[in-house]
Write an enzyme that holds these catalytic residues in place. Sequence first.
Site, short mmCIF file in Angstrom:
data_model
loop_
_atom_site.label_atom_id
_atom_site.label_comp_id
_atom_site.label_asym_id
_atom_site.label_seq_id
_atom_site.Cartn_x
_atom_site.Cartn_y
_atom_site.Cartn_z
N HIS A 66 16.49 -35.92 -1.59
CA HIS A 66 17.14 -37.22 -1.39
C HIS A 66 17.33 -37.92 -2.75
O HIS A 66 18.42 -38.37 -3.09
CB HIS A 66 16.26 -38.06 -0.45
N GLU A 67 16.23 -37.98 -3.54
CA GLU A 67 16.31 -38.65 -4.84
C GLU A 67 17.20 -37.88 -5.81
O GLU A 67 17.92 -38.47 -6.61
CB GLU A 67 14.91 -38.81 -5.45
N HIS A 70 20.74 -38.95 -5.34
CA HIS A 70 21.07 -40.15 -6.12
C HIS A 70 21.26 -39.78 -7.59
O HIS A 70 22.22 -40.21 -8.25
CB HIS A 70 19.92 -41.16 -6.06
ZN LIG Z 1 17.50 -43.34 -1.50
#
Ligand SMILES: [Zn+2]
Length: 385
Positions: A66-67, A70
């Site tokens: 998830h990170e 980003h």
């Molecule tokens: Zn996030």
Amino acid sequence: MNGFRIARIGKIDIQLNPSVLVIVALLAWSLAESIFPELAEGYDAAEYWLAATATVIAFFAALLAHEMGHALVAQREGVGVRSITLWLFGGVAQLEAEPDTPGAAFRIAAMGPAVSIVLGVFGVAVGALLNGLLGIAVLWFGVTNLFLAFFNLLPAFPLDGGRIYQSWQWAKSGDPVAATDRAASAGLLIGAGLVALGVLQSLAGNPIGGVWMMLIGWFLRQAARQEVRGSAIRGPLSKLKVVDTMTSYPTIVDPTMTIAEFIPQMFFGGRHAAYPVGTSETEISGMVTLTGVRSVPRTELETTTVADCAIPLDRIVRSSPDEPITSLLSSLAGRDSSRALVFDGPRLVGIVAPSDLARTVSIIEVAGRSIDLTSPMSGSDTINS
Ligand SMILES: [Zn+2]
């Protein structure tokens, strides 16, 4: 948010905050001792613990993914990523700067939940096809990722949904600071809502879940407040230049001077903890700092010269009076020394130390964003004359 480094992917440090270990232990324990035995009966304790451990590892790998979502989009948008830290409440990707446009802010914020949704749908679909404990574990992984995506999409800054909301408001109004204020207000409100939900949950007989919810709500409110403060400073800061914060024409120290001569002259006479070293303002060879001087043994103060313990010029961040402060801050990020020498062409005209930046930030906080700080202080005319 800091932690110890566990890996380095590309140019990004992956860090683990010790608080993660608490969550790993709690999660593995509750999966192995209660959730898995309830949902898939008939296995022995070792099998439950094996499945629980594998699931927790997969869960943290998904948080990292998830990170990374980003971080990779941020890099593609030209925003450097310092580190990714996993901690008590999930992951944090630390960016070196704010995105330049609302479109970039939207894409960076949206990619994290997108990754979680893909993993979640994959987990639910595969888990439904598998039988027994394995199926339950994969299903739990999928549902948890979907929950993670859903929670992160709450329009509560600084959660991803709040960042998406902020980028939308920014695109509409053209004012990123006002947009952050709005999104952070939503963050404060939703944070308070989560605290209230946590209280209700505790009263309804689920104290652990309730306290957890209250903690998340409280943390969200703290983070939202901090973001408002940060954006209130970043707004005016983005209009200021290095000339507005630097100490002009610092005393230049002769490299042949011994440390014994240098200490009384500079540290007792002057008020700075770092000085440029050179023979003239166009012949600068480095910088000497209090830290550097402290490393010289007492017995060698008479024989060590300033040149001996100076930081060479090629290891010092160089700036120009016209450089925006925010751009200098990006260059200083992650450096050992958070000082920069300011050159106008070949000529040294200033030095920027953490104390200079702290003073500028304090002035901005006192003055507030309503005052235009750029008008009286800016302009490189005083430098070029
Ligand atoms: Zn996030």
